[in-house]
Write an enzyme that holds these catalytic residues in place. Structure first.
Site, PDB file in Angstrom:
ATOM      1  N   GLU A   1       0.832  -1.214   0.000  1.00 39.08           N
ATOM      2  CA  GLU A   1       0.000   0.000   0.000  1.00 39.08           C
ATOM      3  C   GLU A   1       0.867   1.265   0.000  1.00 39.08           C
ATOM      4  OE1 GLU A   1      -4.010  -1.366   2.286  1.00 39.08           O
ATOM      5  OE2 GLU A   1      -2.334  -0.827   3.591  1.00 39.08           O
TER       6      GLU A   1
ATOM      7  N   CYS B   1     -11.172   1.086   6.911  1.00 40.83           N
ATOM      8  CA  CYS B   1     -10.688   2.387   7.360  1.00 40.83           C
ATOM      9  C   CYS B   1     -11.227   3.532   6.508  1.00 40.83           C
ATOM     10  CB  CYS B   1      -9.168   2.415   7.356  1.00 40.83           C
ATOM     11  SG  CYS B   1      -8.414   1.788   5.836  1.00 40.83           S
TER      12      CYS B   1
END
Length: 639
Positions: free
Chosen positions: A307, A406
């Site tokens: 990521e 998230c």
């Protein structure tokens, strides 16, 4: 440091070039962002709470009160943070609208969270109880400090929107922060969190409470970073930004959300401690990341496995990770630098990221979200299961929820607090950084008021009309940002006189009277955008933009074409606005399959005898709202 500040805003530095105006001073009344705030309040917040309850992430706090979570706790190690971000979103929304129903829901969740706090202030449902790993036993991956950080930010939002509220959240947060200071202070554990976040949260708590211990702890965490205190992992210590001290790093790197959160916290520490060297380091990291590691949408992060940011110029559109949370983190960082230095380039990136990353994540109905934001979808997506969390962050279509969710909560808190990223003040006047229909009402220390009304249909139209609604017997300055994309054709009109203006800031200082107007006219003709030739992945391609909005070619707009990769744009004909939609001229090509995909001589594509004039494009933030499709932002040319 001062005590509780009256301004309701996520970031309230005690010094800097500009001072933010908060939710009570800036009102978004209509248009693009008002619509998204309405969907956020009316659909997304309820949707988020439903999934937090359904997945058991709020119930974890109830189980913690019983003392044994080993067999029943649900969610990942960081699931507590999603409850806290939800509370923060509620706090900003309550501050924005005063909604009594949201107030009741807020207090009910706070009671459940507060009941789980240990006598010494520790609060986490994943560690420290019977059958669980000990506290602070996994600093690399445990996210304990990260979760505390989001708890603190929820409490700060509540304290600033409802000073003196008796729900107890601020007291819970202070006790948790005190526990962190005692545990990780100069005489405690010489460690830090694998996921930066608590740094900026501690600084905002210090700004809210006036307790400098929290600032000192934030500074200690920033200075500890980059010295190998965290164990090495398969992605390298760069993943945690623990490979180089913050002051020595030249560019944002590693996990993109972590990198932005750390830089935001470092900027906060630098401002409060007047640490010019630290602020310069953060500024340089931001500048280099924007120049070499940021997508045309404002998205950041091109590596799926970690990521993370890729290397310089590594920006493949079909492998864009561009996590929504990284976009939120980018806005957080750029806003802090804008407040510290006042330069319009920071607001330019905020505008780009808000319109093309943050607004792209939620669906039109606010009940599903993109986690990642690709710039090229090669195959038709599949509808996710509406009754199960998505396993894949890189879902082909927006999903109602994720095992790692998230992004929905991050978008929700950002949209609820958005008015606090619009305008600022200084000793000489007011500054507008983002354009939307609304009002600004700012009271000076001596009691005088400065009031503005803003009328615009931006980003659909480039005229921004600012009317002065207050009277003042002293001159003051009104500053408007001219975006970097408005390199030619922008004008400002004041008192009947019109003049051209270029990118940057245009300032008018005079003795303003009620009814006086400043009109900023921004060029909104759609335009081709060409990539830096060092970005190998999109060499020979063009993007199309109109104002701050990046556009995309989506297969649902082209009859008989399933793969938009078959289309070639004709760059000899400029994009046009036709009946409210931007169009480009394309033609369709198909290549013959062969046994080997390489040749000794170039061979032109076999053209389908069909010309597709005026193919419509869609705003990137609105793609994938009409079912499965293929899509691309960077369009192949006829060359």
């Amino acid at each position: 440091m001062s005590g509780t500040a009256p301004t309701a805003a996520p970031v309230l530095p005690t010094r800097g070039r500009l001072r933010p105006l908060g939710l009570g001073e800036v009102r978004i009344t209509d248009g693009f962002w008002a619509e998204r705030q309405s969907v956020n309040a009316g659909a997304s917040l309820e949707h988020i709470q439903y999934w937090l309850e359904r997945e058991g992430w709020i119930r974890n706090f109830d189980l913690a009160v019983q003392g044994d979570l080993s067999g029943e706790r649900r969610g990942r190690e960081f699931s507590d943070s999603e409850v806290y971000k939800f509370l923060e979103a509620l706090a900003w929304e309550i501050g924005r609208t005063g909604d009594a129903g949201l107030e009741s829901r807020f207090r009910a969740v706070v009671r459940r969270v507060a009941a789980a706090q240990e006598p010494d202030g520790y609060l986490n449902t994943r560690f420290g109880r019977r059958g669980q790993a000990p506290r602070w036993s996994d600093l690399e991956w445990g996210h304990e400090l990260y979760c505390v950080g989001h708890l603190l930010q929820a409490a700060v939002a509540r304290a600033r929107t409802r000073p003196g509220a008796d729900d107890g959240l601020l007291e819970v947060a202070r006790r948790a922060a005190d526990n962190v200071c005692e545990t990780f202070g100069p005489d405690g554990i010489d460690g830090l969190c694998g996921h930066p976040e608590i740094e900026c949260a501690l600084v905002e708590l210090a700004r809210t409470t006036g307790d400098d211990r929290y600032l000192a702890q934030a500074a200690l965490f920033v200075d500890r970073r980059g010295h190998g205190r965290l164990s090495d992992v398969e992605f390298g210590r760069e993943y945690f930004q623990d490979d180089l001290p913050v002051r020595e790093a030249a560019v944002l790197r590693g996990h993109a959300v972590r990198a932005n959160y750390l830089a935001a916290g470092a900027a906060d520490v630098a401002v409060e401690l007047k640490d010019a060297g630290l602020l310069e380091a953060v500024r340089d990291q931001w500048k280099n990341a924007v120049a070499r590691r940021t997508y045309v949408t404002g998205g950041q992060g091109s590596r799926h496995q970690d990521e993370a940011f890729g290397g310089d110029w590594v920006l493949p559109p079909d492998r864009a990770y561009s996590e929504t949370c990284a976009g939120v983190g980018s806005v957080m960082l750029a806003w802090r630098l804008l407040l510290a230095e006042g330069e319009s380039r920071y607001a330019d990136l905020i505008e780009r990221t808000l319109f093309n990353v943050v607004s792209a994540s939620p669906s039109a109905d606010g009940r599903s979200f993109f986690y990642t934001n690709t710039l090229h979808r090669r195959e038709l997506g599949t509808l996710p299961d509406a009754d199960r969390p998505s396993l894949r962050a890189a879902a082909s279509l927006r999903a109602p929820w994720y095992e790692v969710s998230c992004c929905p909560t991050n978008v929700a808190r950002t949209l609820a607090s958005l008015a606090a990223y619009v305008a600022t003040s200084d000793d000489d006047g007011l500054q507008l950084h983002q354009y939307l229909p609304g009002t600004v009402e700012h009271r000076l220390a001596d009691g005088r008021e400065r009031r503005l009304s803003i009328a615009t249909d931006f980003p659909h139209d480039g005229e921004v009309r600012v009317r002065i609604d207050s009277d003042d017997d002293q001159p003051w300055s009104l500053s408007l940002r001219v975006p970097g994309w408005a390199a030619e054709g922008a004008t400002v009109t004041v008192a009947g006189g019109t003049r051209p203006v270029g990118p940057g800031v245009v300032t008018e200082r005079r003795r303003w009277r009620p009814g006086d107007e400043v009109v900023l006219s921004l060029p909104m003709e759609p335009r081709f955008t060409y990539p830096d030739p060092r970005i190998d992945a999109v060499r020979g391609c063009v993007a199309v933009e109109r104002g701050p909005v990046v556009l995309a070619l989506e297969s649902v707009d082209v009859a008989g074409v399933e793969s938009v990769d078959e289309l070639r744009v004709d760059t000899s004909k400029s994009p046009r606005l036709v009946d409210g939609r931007v169009t480009v001229c394309c033609r369709r090509v198909r290549l013959d399959d062969d046994d080997w995909p390489y040749r000794t001589n170039p061979e032109p594509a076999r053209l389908v005898d069909e010309r597709l004039d005026e193919v419509p494009l869609v705003a990137y933030h609105a793609w994938a709202n009409r079912g499965p499709s293929t899509m691309r932002v960077w369009l192949s040319t006829e060359d």
